[in-house]
Design a protein around this motif. Structure first.
Motif, PDB file in Angstrom:
ATOM      1  N   VAL A  46       0.841  -1.202   0.000  1.00  0.00           N
ATOM      2  CA  VAL A  46       0.000   0.000   0.000  1.00  0.00           C
ATOM      3  C   VAL A  46       0.877   1.254   0.000  1.00  0.00           C
ATOM      4  CG1 VAL A  46      -1.766   1.278   1.274  1.00  0.00           C
ATOM      5  CG2 VAL A  46      -1.882  -1.216   1.147  1.00  0.00           C
ATOM      6  N   ALA A  47       1.967   1.210   0.768  1.00  0.00           N
ATOM      7  CA  ALA A  47       2.888   2.354   0.789  1.00  0.00           C
ATOM      8  C   ALA A  47       3.471   2.608  -0.599  1.00  0.00           C
ATOM      9  CB  ALA A  47       4.006   2.107   1.801  1.00  0.00           C
ATOM     10  N   GLN A  48       3.839   1.537  -1.313  1.00  0.00           N
ATOM     11  CA  GLN A  48       4.406   1.710  -2.658  1.00  0.00           C
ATOM     12  C   GLN A  48       3.374   2.296  -3.621  1.00  0.00           C
ATOM     13  OE1 GLN A  48       7.475   1.462  -2.659  1.00  0.00           O
ATOM     14  NE2 GLN A  48       7.770   0.195  -0.841  1.00  0.00           N
ATOM     15  N   VAL A  49       2.129   1.885  -3.460  1.00  0.00           N
ATOM     16  CA  VAL A  49       1.072   2.442  -4.310  1.00  0.00           C
ATOM     17  C   VAL A  49       0.949   3.946  -4.085  1.00  0.00           C
ATOM     18  CG1 VAL A  49      -1.420   2.461  -4.724  1.00  0.00           C
ATOM     19  CG2 VAL A  49      -0.211   0.282  -4.500  1.00  0.00           C
ATOM     20  N   ASN A  50       0.977   4.365  -2.827  1.00  0.00           N
ATOM     21  CA  ASN A  50       0.866   5.795  -2.524  1.00  0.00           C
ATOM     22  C   ASN A  50       2.087   6.570  -3.023  1.00  0.00           C
ATOM     23  OD1 ASN A  50      -1.595   6.571  -0.622  1.00  0.00           O
ATOM     24  ND2 ASN A  50      -0.948   4.491  -0.085  1.00  0.00           N
ATOM     25  N   TYR A  51       3.269   5.988  -2.873  1.00  0.00           N
ATOM     26  CA  TYR A  51       4.461   6.660  -3.380  1.00  0.00           C
ATOM     27  C   TYR A  51       4.394   6.802  -4.902  1.00  0.00           C
ATOM     28  CZ  TYR A  51       6.708   6.077   1.200  1.00  0.00           C
ATOM     29  OH  TYR A  51       7.032   6.136   2.531  1.00  0.00           O
ATOM     30  N   ALA A  52       3.966   5.735  -5.582  1.00  0.00           N
ATOM     31  CA  ALA A  52       3.872   5.787  -7.045  1.00  0.00           C
ATOM     32  C   ALA A  52       2.842   6.826  -7.482  1.00  0.00           C
ATOM     33  CB  ALA A  52       3.508   4.407  -7.594  1.00  0.00           C
ATOM     34  N   ARG A  53       1.705   6.896  -6.787  1.00  0.00           N
ATOM     35  CA  ARG A  53       0.696   7.907  -7.114  1.00  0.00           C
ATOM     36  C   ARG A  53       1.226   9.315  -6.865  1.00  0.00           C
ATOM     37  NH1 ARG A  53      -4.434   7.278  -3.905  1.00  0.00           N
ATOM     38  NH2 ARG A  53      -5.076   8.967  -5.310  1.00  0.00           N
ATOM     39  N   ALA A  54       2.019   9.471  -5.799  1.00  0.00           N
ATOM     40  CA  ALA A  54       2.596  10.789  -5.523  1.00  0.00           C
ATOM     41  C   ALA A  54       3.558  11.202  -6.632  1.00  0.00           C
ATOM     42  CB  ALA A  54       3.322  10.766  -4.176  1.00  0.00           C
ATOM     43  N   PHE A  55       4.360  10.270  -7.110  1.00  0.00           N
ATOM     44  CA  PHE A  55       5.314  10.601  -8.169  1.00  0.00           C
ATOM     45  C   PHE A  55       4.608  10.895  -9.493  1.00  0.00           C
ATOM     46  CE2 PHE A  55       8.409   7.727  -5.701  1.00  0.00           C
ATOM     47  CZ  PHE A  55       8.800   8.798  -4.910  1.00  0.00           C
ATOM     48  N   GLY A  56       3.417  10.353  -9.659  1.00  0.00           N
ATOM     49  CA  GLY A  56       2.625  10.667 -10.842  1.00  0.00           C
ATOM     50  C   GLY A  56       3.031   9.850 -12.061  1.00  0.00           C
ATOM     51  N   PHE A  57       2.206   9.947 -13.105  1.00  0.00           N
ATOM     52  CA  PHE A  57       2.453   9.173 -14.324  1.00  0.00           C
ATOM     53  C   PHE A  57       2.736  10.073 -15.523  1.00  0.00           C
ATOM     54  CE2 PHE A  57       0.469   6.191 -11.520  1.00  0.00           C
ATOM     55  CZ  PHE A  57       1.083   4.987 -11.824  1.00  0.00           C
ATOM     56  N   TRP A  58       3.230  11.257 -15.212  1.00  0.00           N
ATOM     57  CA  TRP A  58       3.689  12.149 -16.274  1.00  0.00           C
ATOM     58  C   TRP A  58       5.001  12.789 -15.838  1.00  0.00           C
ATOM     59  CZ3 TRP A  58       5.151  17.180 -16.751  1.00  0.00           C
ATOM     60  CH2 TRP A  58       5.310  17.667 -18.057  1.00  0.00           C
ATOM     61  N   PRO A  59       6.009  12.776 -16.711  1.00  0.00           N
ATOM     62  CA  PRO A  59       6.076  12.177 -18.057  1.00  0.00           C
ATOM     63  C   PRO A  59       6.120  10.652 -17.992  1.00  0.00           C
ATOM     64  CG  PRO A  59       8.213  13.025 -17.417  1.00  0.00           C
ATOM     65  CD  PRO A  59       7.269  13.444 -16.325  1.00  0.00           C
ATOM     66  N   PHE A  60       5.643  10.027 -19.042  1.00  0.00           N
ATOM     67  CA  PHE A  60       5.470   8.574 -19.017  1.00  0.00           C
ATOM     68  C   PHE A  60       6.813   7.838 -19.056  1.00  0.00           C
ATOM     69  CE2 PHE A  60       4.276   4.446 -20.887  1.00  0.00           C
ATOM     70  CZ  PHE A  60       3.341   4.067 -19.946  1.00  0.00           C
ATOM     71  N   ASN A  61       7.695   8.216 -19.950  1.00  0.00           N
ATOM     72  CA  ASN A  61       9.045   7.657 -20.083  1.00  0.00           C
ATOM     73  C   ASN A  61       9.013   6.125 -20.183  1.00  0.00           C
ATOM     74  OD1 ASN A  61      11.780   7.172 -20.130  1.00  0.00           O
ATOM     75  ND2 ASN A  61      12.248   8.457 -18.355  1.00  0.00           N
ATOM     76  N   PRO A  62       8.590   5.586 -21.321  1.00  0.00           N
ATOM     77  CA  PRO A  62       8.492   4.127 -21.459  1.00  0.00           C
ATOM     78  C   PRO A  62       9.851   3.426 -21.415  1.00  0.00           C
ATOM     79  CG  PRO A  62       8.151   5.200 -23.569  1.00  0.00           C
ATOM     80  CD  PRO A  62       8.192   6.297 -22.548  1.00  0.00           C
ATOM     81  N   TYR A  63      10.905   4.138 -21.767  1.00  0.00           N
ATOM     82  CA  TYR A  63      12.226   3.499 -21.752  1.00  0.00           C
ATOM     83  C   TYR A  63      12.632   3.121 -20.323  1.00  0.00           C
ATOM     84  CZ  TYR A  63      12.270   5.607 -26.380  1.00  0.00           C
ATOM     85  OH  TYR A  63      11.944   5.969 -27.657  1.00  0.00           O
ATOM     86  N   ALA A  64      12.414   4.051 -19.393  1.00  0.00           N
ATOM     87  CA  ALA A  64      12.700   3.725 -17.992  1.00  0.00           C
ATOM     88  C   ALA A  64      11.791   2.598 -17.513  1.00  0.00           C
ATOM     89  CB  ALA A  64      12.510   4.962 -17.114  1.00  0.00           C
ATOM     90  N   GLY A  65      10.520   2.618 -17.975  1.00  0.00           N
ATOM     91  CA  GLY A  65       9.614   1.533 -17.605  1.00  0.00           C
ATOM     92  C   GLY A  65      10.108   0.192 -18.102  1.00  0.00           C
ATOM     93  N   GLY A  66      10.629   0.152 -19.324  1.00  0.00           N
ATOM     94  CA  GLY A  66      11.162  -1.097 -19.860  1.00  0.00           C
ATOM     95  C   GLY A  66      12.344  -1.608 -19.053  1.00  0.00           C
ATOM     96  N   VAL A  67      13.193  -0.688 -18.613  1.00  0.00           N
ATOM     97  CA  VAL A  67      14.339  -1.098 -17.789  1.00  0.00           C
ATOM     98  C   VAL A  67      13.862  -1.730 -16.491  1.00  0.00           C
ATOM     99  CG1 VAL A  67      16.326  -0.255 -16.487  1.00  0.00           C
ATOM    100  CG2 VAL A  67      15.894   0.599 -18.798  1.00  0.00           C
ATOM    101  N   PHE A  68      12.878  -1.122 -15.851  1.00  0.00           N
ATOM    102  CA  PHE A  68      12.394  -1.659 -14.574  1.00  0.00           C
ATOM    103  C   PHE A  68      11.635  -2.970 -14.767  1.00  0.00           C
ATOM    104  CE2 PHE A  68      13.428   2.518 -12.991  1.00  0.00           C
ATOM    105  CZ  PHE A  68      13.819   2.261 -11.692  1.00  0.00           C
ATOM    106  N   VAL A  69      10.957  -3.127 -15.894  1.00  0.00           N
ATOM    107  CA  VAL A  69      10.319  -4.419 -16.178  1.00  0.00           C
ATOM    108  C   VAL A  69      11.380  -5.510 -16.290  1.00  0.00           C
ATOM    109  CG1 VAL A  69       9.056  -5.737 -17.920  1.00  0.00           C
ATOM    110  CG2 VAL A  69       8.245  -3.475 -17.236  1.00  0.00           C
ATOM    111  N   GLY A  70      12.453  -5.204 -16.993  1.00  0.00           N
ATOM    112  CA  GLY A  70      13.535  -6.179 -17.115  1.00  0.00           C
ATOM    113  C   GLY A  70      14.156  -6.512 -15.771  1.00  0.00           C
ATOM    114  N   LEU A  71      14.381  -5.485 -14.944  1.00  0.00           N
ATOM    115  CA  LEU A  71      14.942  -5.738 -13.613  1.00  0.00           C
ATOM    116  C   LEU A  71      13.995  -6.584 -12.766  1.00  0.00           C
ATOM    117  CD1 LEU A  71      16.455  -2.232 -12.727  1.00  0.00           C
ATOM    118  CD2 LEU A  71      17.709  -4.326 -13.241  1.00  0.00           C
ATOM    119  N   GLY A  72      12.689  -6.276 -12.853  1.00  0.00           N
ATOM    120  CA  GLY A  72      11.718  -7.047 -12.078  1.00  0.00           C
ATOM    121  C   GLY A  72      11.697  -8.511 -12.481  1.00  0.00           C
ATOM    122  N   LEU A  73      11.720  -8.774 -13.787  1.00  0.00           N
ATOM    123  CA  LEU A  73      11.725 -10.166 -14.253  1.00  0.00           C
ATOM    124  C   LEU A  73      13.000 -10.884 -13.832  1.00  0.00           C
ATOM    125  CD1 LEU A  73      10.248  -9.675 -17.844  1.00  0.00           C
ATOM    126  CD2 LEU A  73       9.096 -10.653 -15.837  1.00  0.00           C
TER     127      LEU A  73
END
Length: 382
Positions: free
Chosen positions: A103-130
């Protein structure tokens, strides 16, 4: 952009309770964990102090404090997660703690917001998560087979959003955004250490590494609220392009600037007072130093004069002794010479007395009488 030095000056005093409570925790439980109430309190106090830190930077239900409210909520659920993890070996406590931190991570992520989207950084974190999930999956069993990948996905999203909002390449980053980014990365490191230590292999110094990275993460994320109201105002202006919102935003920015000016003036006065106290202390130390040096020098001069007087006395005494000794030698020499002269005179007188006899005296007197008679006879003839 808020400069890091200004951030440090403004927020430094407010972070004193956090650093004190962290120090207390590591002094009491720096080597190992415990399952006592005291350990629970000591573990939660640093994050609770950060809750008050966020509250001190302003809190309201309007949209301008959305970021602060979400960070505050994340800190609150983090405290609950810490409480559950104190007794993590009890039934379902670890899972409950994991849910609280989710729940804390959800609130932190909402605080940081989803703009700018930056899909490249998202792809890096998806790879790290996997990659992390493939490493942890052999040790996951039961409910953790569901909760672990869920939490891993949430914390990767939180890290992605923290990195995406920094915007290094567009020169739109701020120090507070950078703090949020660094805090998210520290949070991921802390949770990764927990997962590896619990499900894969024992990590050396795991307790110390986990808690240091965890407290650093919460501190850095909390620091990101310092100028969050300005970010919310800009976001609202972009979202709602109407005069009322803009006017409200301007008024709020004006009040914020006034507040910051008062804070700066207050800080400057405190800094000036501290500077004056430091100057007084330095002057006092210098006066004491001068007095001490003068005292040492006076004592040194007295000691030198005393040594010189003693030296002069000693030299005079030695000179007088030398004069006395020389005079004594000379008197003895004169006495000796006089004695020798007297002896010589006595010897000569004795020698003369030996040569002068009665017959010699008579002969001499006869010759003298003859000379006198001849002298008078010559005068008569004339």
């Amino acid at each position: 952009m808020t400069k890091p030095l200004n951030v440090l000056k403004c927020v430094g005093p407010k972070l004193v309770p956090f650093f004190k409570t962290v120090a207390i925790y590591f002094v009491l439980y720096g080597s190992s964990e415990s399952t006592s109430i005291l350990f629970c309190i000591a573990k939660c106090l640093p994050v609770i102090s950060l809750v008050f830190f966020v509250l001190l930077h302003g809190m309201s239900l309007n949209e301008y404090y959305r970021y602060s409210r979400l960070i505050l909520t994340g800190l609150f659920f983090s405290v609950l997660g810490d409480v559950f993890l104190v007794w993590k070996k009890s039934y379902m406590n670890f899972e409950c703690g994991l849910l609280m931190f989710a729940v804390a991570q959800v609130n932190y992520a909402r605080a940081f917001g989803f703009w700018p989207f930056n899909p490249y950084a998202g792809g890096v974190f998806v790879g790290l998560g996997l990659l992390v999930y493939s490493y942890l999956s052999p040790g996951l069993h039961g409910m953790m087979e569901i909760l672990a990948p869920m939490y891993l996905g949430l914390i990767c999203i939180m890290g992605w959003r923290a990195v995406a909002r920094v915007q290094f390449f567009d020169d739109l980053w701020t120090w507070t955004k950078l703090c949020g980014c660094a805090g998210a990365i520290c949070f991921m490191i802390s949770d990764l250490l927990i997962a590896v230590d619990k499900f894969v292999v024992d990590v050396p110094f795991s307790h110390q590494l986990i808690m240091v990275s965890y407290y650093a993460a919460q501190l850095l994320i909390s620091l990101s609220v310092v100028d969050s109201q300005v970010e919310d105002i800009i976001r609202l202006q972009t979202k709602h392009d109407n005069p009322d919102v803009i006017d409200n935003a301007k008024r709020h920015v004006k009040s914020l600037s006034h507040h910051l000016n008062k804070e700066n003036v207050k800080y400057q006065l405190e800094h000036l007072s501290t500077t004056v106290d430091n100057v007084k202390e330095n002057l006092s130390h210098r006066v004491d130093y001068v007095k001490e040096n003068l005292s040492h020098r006076v004592d040194s001069v007295k000691e030198n004069l005393s040594h010189r007087v003693d030296s002069v006395k000693e030299n005079l005494s030695h000179g007088v002794d030398c004069v006395k000794e020389n005079l004594s030698h000379r008197v003895d020499y004169v006495k000796e010479n006089l004695s020798q002269g007297v002896d010589t005179v006595k010897d000569r007188i004795g020698h003369l007395s030996d040569q002068i006899t009665v017959s010699n005296v008579k002969g001499q007197l006869g010759q003298l009488g003859g000379h006198i008679s001849n002298h008078f006879a010559g005068q008569k003839r004339d």
